[in-house]
Design an enzyme around this catalytic site. Structure first.
Site, PDB file in Angstrom:
ATOM      1  N   CYS A 113      -3.654   0.583  -2.263  1.00 56.17           N
ATOM      2  CA  CYS A 113      -3.721  -0.973  -1.378  1.00 56.17           C
ATOM      3  C   CYS A 113      -2.996  -1.561  -2.168  1.00 56.17           C
ATOM      4  O   CYS A 113      -2.185  -1.464  -3.480  1.00 56.17           O
ATOM      5  CB  CYS A 113      -5.065  -1.476  -1.442  1.00 56.17           C
ATOM      6  SG  CYS A 113      -6.415  -0.336  -0.750  1.00 56.17           S
ATOM      7  N   ASN A 134       1.445  -1.077   0.196  1.00 54.05           N
ATOM      8  CA  ASN A 134      -0.096  -0.343  -0.109  1.00 54.05           C
ATOM      9  C   ASN A 134       1.198   0.870  -0.203  1.00 54.05           C
ATOM     10  O   ASN A 134       2.010   1.663   0.442  1.00 54.05           O
ATOM     11  CB  ASN A 134      -1.271  -0.208   0.465  1.00 54.05           C
ATOM     12  CG  ASN A 134      -0.339  -0.802   2.427  1.00 54.05           C
ATOM     13  OD1 ASN A 134       0.646  -1.513   2.667  1.00 54.05           O
ATOM     14  ND2 ASN A 134      -1.137   0.471   3.619  1.00 54.05           N
ATOM     15  N   GLU A 183      -2.950  -4.458  -2.796  1.00 52.89           N
ATOM     16  CA  GLU A 183      -3.461  -6.417  -4.134  1.00 52.89           C
ATOM     17  C   GLU A 183      -3.966  -5.196  -5.644  1.00 52.89           C
ATOM     18  O   GLU A 183      -2.724  -5.101  -6.654  1.00 52.89           O
ATOM     19  CB  GLU A 183      -5.245  -6.250  -3.319  1.00 52.89           C
ATOM     20  CG  GLU A 183      -5.057  -6.966  -2.677  1.00 52.89           C
ATOM     21  CD  GLU A 183      -5.722  -5.808  -1.167  1.00 52.89           C
ATOM     22  OE1 GLU A 183      -4.767  -4.766  -1.049  1.00 52.89           O
ATOM     23  OE2 GLU A 183      -6.182  -6.072  -0.442  1.00 52.89           O
TER      24      GLU A 183
HETATM   25  N1  THU Z   1      -5.350  -1.313   2.576  1.00 51.35           N
HETATM   26  C1  THU Z   1      -4.639  -3.046   1.523  1.00 51.35           C
HETATM   27  O1  THU Z   1      -3.786  -1.486   0.784  1.00 51.35           O
HETATM   28  N2  THU Z   1      -5.219  -3.444   1.108  1.00 51.35           N
HETATM   29  C2  THU Z   1      -6.720  -3.999   2.071  1.00 51.35           C
HETATM   30  O2  THU Z   1      -6.763  -5.531   1.664  1.00 51.35           O
HETATM   31  C3  THU Z   1      -6.375  -3.440   3.009  1.00 51.35           C
HETATM   32  C4  THU Z   1      -6.418  -2.114   3.503  1.00 51.35           C
HETATM   33  C5  THU Z   1      -4.543  -0.489   2.915  1.00 51.35           C
HETATM   34  C6  THU Z   1      -4.801   1.094   2.936  1.00 51.35           C
HETATM   35  C7  THU Z   1      -4.668   1.375   3.791  1.00 51.35           C
HETATM   36  O3  THU Z   1      -2.902   2.385   3.435  1.00 51.35           O
HETATM   37  C8  THU Z   1      -4.388   1.171   4.519  1.00 51.35           C
HETATM   38  O4  THU Z   1      -4.395  -0.083   4.689  1.00 51.35           O
HETATM   39  C9  THU Z   1      -5.071   0.999   5.974  1.00 51.35           C
HETATM   40  O5  THU Z   1      -6.878   0.792   5.827  1.00 51.35           O
END
Ligand code: THU
Length: 145
Positions: free
Chosen positions: A60, A49, A62
């Protein structure tokens, strides 16, 4: 589908996601997430992320992995699996936006392996993660009948 034996390629993919987690840029939430996407040739693409002071532009883990792989020339729909890793109580679960992007860029039966730092994991298909999704087919009503 929790929790028997995970096959070696998926164990490796979770390990890669854990490695990717360390690269997260998370000055606002402090919450690191890693992703590892296995392409059709067996190559792993990393994602983490990447946050932003304006919050909204945050990407994110993914989506970072998927967008990177696409930009590197790997066609949508041909990925083998994705693993996601975070420091959560149970296995991490992808957000709604990432589920929608997974539906767009991956086969419906592609496995999504979700883990946490305690070694817990679960696995679901892309279609299971977003039932009733709005898909590219939804845009072409004549092709559905
Ligand atoms: N986040 C992800 O990268 N993937 C997920 O599946 C859930 C949330 C990140 C977004 C943000 O940078 C942090 O986690 C908190 O929400």
């Amino acid at each position: 589908m929790a929790n028997k034996e995970l096959s070696e390629p998926y164990v490796e993919l979770l390990r890669a996601a854990r490695e990717a987690m360390r690269r997260a840029y998370v000055p606002y939430s402090g919450f690191q997430v890693g992703a590892a996407l296995l392409d059709r040739d067996g190559v792993i693409h990393y994602g983490c992320n990447v946050e932003n002071a304006a919050y909204g532009p945050t990407n994110c883990a993914e989506r970072t992995a998927l967008f990177r792989a696409i930009a590197d020339g790997h066609p949508p729909g041909q990925f083998q699996a994705i693993a996601v890793m975070g420091d959560t109580d149970g296995p991490i679960t992808p957000c709604g936006v990432c589920r929608q992007v997974l539906v767009e860029l991956c086969a419906p039966d592609m496995p999504v392996i979700m883990g946490n730092l305690k070694g817990e994991w679960t696995m679901k298909s892309v279609a299971e993660l977003l039932p009733g999704a709005f898909t590219p087919l939804s845009l072409h009503k004549e092709e559905q009948s």
